[in-house]
Every structure is written in structure tokens, then in C-alpha cells.
Design a protein around this motif. Structure first.
Motif, PDB file in Angstrom:
ATOM      1  N   TYR A 118       0.924  -1.147  -0.122  1.00 15.39           N
ATOM      2  CA  TYR A 118      -0.016   0.064   0.010  1.00 15.39           C
ATOM      3  C   TYR A 118       0.859   1.316  -0.161  1.00 15.39           C
ATOM      4  O   TYR A 118       0.645   2.111  -0.804  1.00 15.39           O
ATOM      5  N   PHE A 119       1.764   1.262   0.850  1.00 16.02           N
ATOM      6  CA  PHE A 119       2.728   2.368   0.964  1.00 16.02           C
ATOM      7  C   PHE A 119       3.544   2.566  -0.209  1.00 16.02           C
ATOM      8  O   PHE A 119       3.878   3.908  -0.865  1.00 16.02           O
ATOM      9  N   LEU A 120       4.140   1.355  -0.388  1.00 15.68           N
ATOM     10  CA  LEU A 120       5.190   1.685  -1.972  1.00 15.68           C
ATOM     11  C   LEU A 120       4.348   1.938  -2.916  1.00 15.68           C
ATOM     12  O   LEU A 120       4.987   3.012  -3.717  1.00 15.68           O
ATOM     13  N   SER A 121       3.085   1.707  -3.381  1.00 17.21           N
ATOM     14  CA  SER A 121       2.437   1.886  -4.483  1.00 17.21           C
ATOM     15  C   SER A 121       1.983   3.404  -4.289  1.00 17.21           C
ATOM     16  O   SER A 121       1.997   4.342  -5.270  1.00 17.21           O
ATOM     17  N   LEU A 122       1.533   3.814  -3.226  1.00 20.29           N
ATOM     18  CA  LEU A 122       1.221   5.211  -2.754  1.00 20.29           C
ATOM     19  C   LEU A 122       2.395   6.351  -3.238  1.00 20.29           C
ATOM     20  O   LEU A 122       1.907   7.260  -3.721  1.00 20.29           O
ATOM     21  N   LEU A 123       3.512   5.914  -3.011  1.00 20.04           N
ATOM     22  CA  LEU A 123       4.810   6.752  -3.462  1.00 20.04           C
ATOM     23  C   LEU A 123       4.710   7.115  -4.701  1.00 20.04           C
ATOM     24  O   LEU A 123       5.142   8.362  -5.076  1.00 20.04           O
ATOM     25  N   ILE A 155      13.446   4.064  -1.538  1.00 18.73           N
ATOM     26  CA  ILE A 155      13.825   4.116  -0.167  1.00 18.73           C
ATOM     27  C   ILE A 155      13.944   5.634   0.061  1.00 18.73           C
ATOM     28  O   ILE A 155      13.586   6.009   1.098  1.00 18.73           O
ATOM     29  N   GLN A 156      14.547   6.436  -0.822  1.00 18.34           N
ATOM     30  CA  GLN A 156      14.913   7.753  -0.394  1.00 18.34           C
ATOM     31  C   GLN A 156      13.546   8.504  -0.309  1.00 18.34           C
ATOM     32  O   GLN A 156      13.302   9.465   0.664  1.00 18.34           O
ATOM     33  N   MET A 157      12.747   8.108  -1.105  1.00 18.87           N
ATOM     34  CA  MET A 157      11.210   9.000  -1.123  1.00 18.87           C
ATOM     35  C   MET A 157      10.626   8.514   0.188  1.00 18.87           C
ATOM     36  O   MET A 157       9.815   9.486   0.729  1.00 18.87           O
ATOM     37  N   ALA A 158      10.649   7.332   0.617  1.00 16.81           N
ATOM     38  CA  ALA A 158      10.088   6.823   1.955  1.00 16.81           C
ATOM     39  C   ALA A 158      10.465   7.433   2.992  1.00 16.81           C
ATOM     40  O   ALA A 158       9.775   7.921   3.890  1.00 16.81           O
ATOM     41  N   ILE A 159      12.081   7.713   3.055  1.00 18.10           N
ATOM     42  CA  ILE A 159      12.591   8.341   4.161  1.00 18.10           C
ATOM     43  C   ILE A 159      11.897   9.949   4.221  1.00 18.10           C
ATOM     44  O   ILE A 159      11.647  10.363   5.244  1.00 18.10           O
ATOM     45  N   LEU A 160      12.166  10.546   3.209  1.00 14.91           N
ATOM     46  CA  LEU A 160      11.397  11.921   3.080  1.00 14.91           C
ATOM     47  C   LEU A 160      10.174  12.073   3.574  1.00 14.91           C
ATOM     48  O   LEU A 160       9.910  13.018   4.431  1.00 14.91           O
ATOM     49  N   MET A 161       9.193  11.207   3.144  1.00 13.74           N
ATOM     50  CA  MET A 161       7.965  11.128   3.649  1.00 13.74           C
ATOM     51  C   MET A 161       7.686  10.722   5.027  1.00 13.74           C
ATOM     52  O   MET A 161       7.128  11.434   5.954  1.00 13.74           O
ATOM     53  N   ILE A 162       8.514   9.848   5.571  1.00 13.62           N
ATOM     54  CA  ILE A 162       8.458   9.530   7.212  1.00 13.62           C
ATOM     55  C   ILE A 162       9.139  10.646   7.874  1.00 13.62           C
ATOM     56  O   ILE A 162       8.647  10.993   8.753  1.00 13.62           O
ATOM     57  N   VAL A 180       2.767  26.155   4.313  1.00 12.53           N
ATOM     58  CA  VAL A 180       3.055  27.312   3.521  1.00 12.53           C
ATOM     59  C   VAL A 180       4.083  26.909   2.224  1.00 12.53           C
ATOM     60  O   VAL A 180       4.043  27.530   1.010  1.00 12.53           O
ATOM     61  N   TYR A 181       4.971  25.915   2.379  1.00 13.40           N
ATOM     62  CA  TYR A 181       5.671  25.750   1.400  1.00 13.40           C
ATOM     63  C   TYR A 181       6.180  24.059   1.253  1.00 13.40           C
ATOM     64  O   TYR A 181       6.568  23.725   0.137  1.00 13.40           O
ATOM     65  N   GLY A 182       6.081  23.409   2.195  1.00 14.55           N
ATOM     66  CA  GLY A 182       6.639  22.078   2.262  1.00 14.55           C
ATOM     67  C   GLY A 182       5.679  20.920   1.303  1.00 14.55           C
ATOM     68  O   GLY A 182       6.587  20.345   0.781  1.00 14.55           O
ATOM     69  N   PHE A 183       4.338  21.151   1.063  1.00 14.97           N
ATOM     70  CA  PHE A 183       4.040  20.251   0.096  1.00 14.97           C
ATOM     71  C   PHE A 183       4.522  20.497  -1.269  1.00 14.97           C
ATOM     72  O   PHE A 183       4.663  19.587  -2.023  1.00 14.97           O
ATOM     73  N   GLY A 187       6.788  17.938  -3.531  1.00 15.99           N
ATOM     74  CA  GLY A 187       6.633  17.525  -4.770  1.00 15.99           C
ATOM     75  C   GLY A 187       7.714  17.881  -5.768  1.00 15.99           C
ATOM     76  O   GLY A 187       7.636  17.131  -6.667  1.00 15.99           O
ATOM     77  N   TYR A 188       8.410  18.860  -5.443  1.00 15.27           N
ATOM     78  CA  TYR A 188       9.749  19.139  -6.415  1.00 15.27           C
ATOM     79  C   TYR A 188      10.718  18.041  -6.254  1.00 15.27           C
ATOM     80  O   TYR A 188      11.266  17.589  -7.219  1.00 15.27           O
ATOM     81  N   PHE A 189      10.902  17.541  -4.947  1.00 16.41           N
ATOM     82  CA  PHE A 189      11.871  16.408  -4.515  1.00 16.41           C
ATOM     83  C   PHE A 189      11.377  15.284  -5.451  1.00 16.41           C
ATOM     84  O   PHE A 189      12.083  14.584  -5.921  1.00 16.41           O
ATOM     85  N   PHE A 190      10.181  15.007  -5.233  1.00 16.54           N
ATOM     86  CA  PHE A 190       9.500  13.617  -5.576  1.00 16.54           C
ATOM     87  C   PHE A 190       9.815  13.773  -7.213  1.00 16.54           C
ATOM     88  O   PHE A 190       9.748  12.681  -7.771  1.00 16.54           O
ATOM     89  N   ALA A 191       9.412  14.791  -7.906  1.00 20.65           N
ATOM     90  CA  ALA A 191       9.374  14.811  -9.323  1.00 20.65           C
ATOM     91  C   ALA A 191      10.706  14.617  -9.807  1.00 20.65           C
ATOM     92  O   ALA A 191      10.936  14.109 -10.779  1.00 20.65           O
ATOM     93  N   ALA A 192      12.016  14.782  -9.224  1.00 26.20           N
ATOM     94  CA  ALA A 192      13.174  14.265  -9.466  1.00 26.20           C
ATOM     95  C   ALA A 192      13.387  13.285  -9.581  1.00 26.20           C
ATOM     96  O   ALA A 192      13.937  12.521 -10.658  1.00 26.20           O
TER      97      ALA A 192
END
Length: 208
Positions: A118-123, A155-162, A180-183, A187-192
Motif C-alpha cells: 500500500y505504502f510503496l504504491s502510494l509513493l 527508499i529515499q522517497m520513503a525516508i523523506l515522507m516519513i 506554506v511551502y512543504g507540500f 512535490g519538487y523533490f519527488f518529481a526529480a
């Protein structure tokens, strides 16, 4: 020298421009997510516009809202599916914790096992939705396999999310900064990561 300093294409101006556009995307995401059921569409739009921002292609406003409109129906359906499943998994875990017997342990174990795919696909699911045209079932399936095939990024995305969730639950100021800015920044990090993961599956003219 002065021409280089005030050149809008230099690194400083590009960084300031990117920071401003991330703030705008964050604002769009927050506003468009307020009805709650639209979070899927706004997240798909944020990720699409962020991928375009990495390539400095188009305008953030038009990129965001064109993706929001195009993906609204299917992204909303996907979001509601994940929301319901997440609620059920959470309920199963809580009930198992309260039971405090063998059945309760089994319920918690099952919830934790199911939470992994569930979490992996959600990422990945809203990133996949924003760049590929597939039925809902295939979008969810491809998201899971995309996570497995790009495990380093996953793994890196999961760490950022956690870390984001942890920071928001422990430091009150982070709640404000995220709103104010985090979302937009996430999104910018995940897009990379998505650009790297999706590159081999997109046609050259689409990979921009």
C-alpha cells in the motif's frame, strides 16, 4: 561582470525563480485540496507541474491546472480507493492493538504486511497518473512495480515522507512551514525521482 550578475539566466536568478514557483505550486495544491476528495487530482497536478519545472518547460499555472483538469476523474477515484484502504488498515491495526490476544496480534500483523505494498504504491501512484494514460487498476499495479524496480529512489522517497510526517507530529512550527511551502517542496523533490524512474518508459518528446 555586471551583465553576468543581473542576467536572469544565471544560477542565482534561476534558484530564486524556482523557489518562487515552488511556493506558487504549494499554494495551488493547498487550495485545490481543500475539498479533501480532490487531493488526488491536486497531487497529480503538483507532480506533473513539478516535473515540468525541473525542465523549465511551460508555465507552472497552466501546467498545474491543465493536469488537474485532465486527471481529475481518475485521480479522484484513485485517491478515494487509497483513502478507504488506508482507513481500513488503520482500523484493523487499532482494533488488533485493543484486542491484546492472538487474534489481535494476527490482525496487526496482517495490517502491517498489507501496509507495505500500500505504502510503496502510494509513493508512485499519483506520479504515474500524471504522466501515463492507463485504467485505474493498471495505474495502481504499475505504481507498485515501479517502486520495486527503482528501490533506491523508493527508499529515499520513503525516508523523506516519513521525516515529513515525523516532523509535523513533533514540532508545531513545522506544521506552518509545511502548509506554506512543504507540500510544494516535497512535490519538487519527488518529481526529480519520477523523472529518473519514468525516463525509460516515456517517448523522447514526452520526457520533458
Amino acid at each position: 561582470m555586471w551583465n553576468r550578475i543581473f542576467d536572469v539566466d544565471n544560477a542565482v536568478f534561476r534558484a530564486i525563480d524556482t523557489i518562487g514557483k515552488i511556493f506558487i505550486l504549494n499554494l495551488y495544491w493547498v487550495i485545490c485540496s481543500l475539498p479533501i476528495f480532490t487531493i488526488g487530482a491536486s497531487t497529480s497536478a503538483l507532480l506533473y507541474a513539478s516535473m515540468k519545472l525541473h525542465d523549465r518547460e511551460g508555465y507552472v499555472t497552466s501546467n498545474f491546472f491543465s493536469s488537474f483538469k485532465e486527471n481529475f476523474k481518475q485521480a479522484t477515484e484513485i485517491w478515494l480507493i487509497y483513502l478507504v484502504i488506508g482507513i481500513l488498515l488503520g482500523f484493523d491495526f487499532v482494533m488488533g492493538n485493543q484486542a491484546k490476544d492472538t487474534l489481535g496480534v494476527c490482525m496487526q500483523g496482517a495490517a502491517m504486511i498489507l501496509a507495505i505494498p500500500y505504502f510503496l504504491s502510494l509513493l508512485y501512484v499519483f506520479g504515474v497518473q500524471s504522466r501515463f494514460v492507463n485504467p485505474v487498476k493498471d495505474t495502481i499495479r504499475y505504481s507498485f512495480f515501479m517502486a520495486l524496480r527503482n528501490m533506491k529512489c523508493t527508499i529515499q522517497m520513503a525516508i523523506l515522507m516519513i521525516l515529513l510526517v515525523w516532523a509535523n507530529t513533533t514540532v508545531l512550527l513545522v506544521n506552518f512551514l509545511t502548509l506554506v511551502y512543504g507540500f510544494g517542496l516535497m512535490g519538487y523533490f519527488f518529481a526529480a525521482y519520477y523523472k529518473k524512474a519514468f525516463g525509460k518508459y516515456l517517448n523522447p518528446e514526452e520526457n520533458s
